[in-house]
Design an enzyme around this catalytic site. Sequence first.
Site, PDB file in Angstrom:
ATOM      1  N   ARG A 231     152.161 -47.800 -39.506  1.00 18.01           N
ATOM      2  CA  ARG A 231     151.519 -47.360 -38.277  1.00 18.01           C
ATOM      3  C   ARG A 231     150.171 -48.065 -38.155  1.00 18.01           C
ATOM      4  O   ARG A 231     149.468 -48.262 -39.143  1.00 18.01           O
ATOM      5  CB  ARG A 231     151.323 -45.833 -38.265  1.00 18.01           C
ATOM      6  CG  ARG A 231     152.619 -45.043 -38.042  1.00 18.01           C
ATOM      7  CD  ARG A 231     153.144 -45.252 -36.640  1.00 18.01           C
ATOM      8  NE  ARG A 231     154.290 -44.413 -36.323  1.00 18.01           N
ATOM      9  CZ  ARG A 231     155.551 -44.786 -36.434  1.00 18.01           C
ATOM     10  NH1 ARG A 231     155.830 -46.005 -36.883  1.00 18.01           N
ATOM     11  NH2 ARG A 231     156.533 -43.975 -36.108  1.00 18.01           N
ATOM     12  N   GLU A 260     148.531 -50.090 -29.606  1.00 19.06           N
ATOM     13  CA  GLU A 260     149.623 -50.900 -29.068  1.00 19.06           C
ATOM     14  C   GLU A 260     150.131 -50.334 -27.739  1.00 19.06           C
ATOM     15  O   GLU A 260     150.117 -49.112 -27.541  1.00 19.06           O
ATOM     16  CB  GLU A 260     150.763 -51.025 -30.073  1.00 19.06           C
ATOM     17  CG  GLU A 260     151.383 -49.729 -30.550  1.00 19.06           C
ATOM     18  CD  GLU A 260     152.373 -49.979 -31.679  1.00 19.06           C
ATOM     19  OE1 GLU A 260     153.504 -49.457 -31.527  1.00 19.06           O
ATOM     20  OE2 GLU A 260     152.048 -50.657 -32.684  1.00 19.06           O
ATOM     21  N   HIS A 278     155.934 -54.566 -32.856  1.00 21.63           N
ATOM     22  CA  HIS A 278     156.545 -53.327 -33.339  1.00 21.63           C
ATOM     23  C   HIS A 278     158.069 -53.402 -33.271  1.00 21.63           C
ATOM     24  O   HIS A 278     158.729 -52.603 -32.600  1.00 21.63           O
ATOM     25  CB  HIS A 278     156.039 -52.114 -32.553  1.00 21.63           C
ATOM     26  CG  HIS A 278     156.180 -50.827 -33.314  1.00 21.63           C
ATOM     27  ND1 HIS A 278     155.338 -49.766 -33.125  1.00 21.63           N
ATOM     28  CD2 HIS A 278     157.070 -50.432 -34.267  1.00 21.63           C
ATOM     29  CE1 HIS A 278     155.708 -48.756 -33.919  1.00 21.63           C
ATOM     30  NE2 HIS A 278     156.760 -49.148 -34.611  1.00 21.63           N
TER      31      HIS A 278
END
Length: 310
Positions: A231, A260, A278
């Site tokens: 994360r 993000e 991601h």
Amino acid sequence: MAKPAILRAAKLSDQTNAELEAAFEVHDLPSDATRASAMLDEVGPQLRGIALRKTVVDAALLDRLPGLEIISSYSAGLENVDIDTARSRGIEIANTSHILAEEVANLALGQILGVTRDIHNADRYVRDGKWPDAPYPLQVSLQGMEVGIVGFGQIGQAVARRLEAVGASVSYSGPRRKPVDLPYHATPLELAQACRIVVLTCPLTPETRGIADARFFEAIGPGGWVVNISRGAILDEAALIDVLSRDAIAGAALDVFAEEPEVPEALKRDPRVLLTPHIGSGTTQTRQRMGDAMVDALVARLGTDTPPDR
């Protein structure tokens, strides 16, 4: 027999949505707060499960769902769930870390190879026509390299298996030792001091937020790298930008970011940083298996006359 009622608080694939709607009475959580509150006033007491992804499930929401039996999350991370409150009320919590671990570990190995062999810059070297002028500089082998893993759950262990297969020397840190024959370091800082690459695979908790900080990067040193597949908030991006500006670390590979999809310009400009959007679990097959697992957990807990037809 009436279908169990659940709350769908996630954007899911067509196949997963069809499975949910076949097995359950599905109520979608509106994005508008006023409409969501009105819907929960009407059907909240009937809802026995939540199909979840990123929606915050806090104590206030749980208060609106007195009959809730299970929260089934499409993702591995559960930082959006008040786990303590849910468990105190006997609510089962299921996630999909066991499904996505292998895929995320594949990306991690790719990122590690990417920065140690400088693959993204070597690609640009060829495209820019520089190869005829000089051979590309020699890079660094993973064989025999000390690589540390912060967090040693299913993802961390899957990363370790891949690293051992290519000849790296693996150690780990976490809140407790695991029954594995690998060196253990009590803190991430101690791990960073002992390793040339450190891979972040731990969940985001109050204890892990910002653990990859200035001291952590300085401990890795100017010849090493950090890889984050966990994360974004686990890594202090400002501190990373600072050590890069001082050549105090060799580089980084990042799949996740604090804000993000926004990424700091300094990281985007730095050729020593490998960036991916991601995509840790981002394959068609794995994402569908994650949806299947989310549905299966709801079915197992709540029961249904219409099990998924796959």
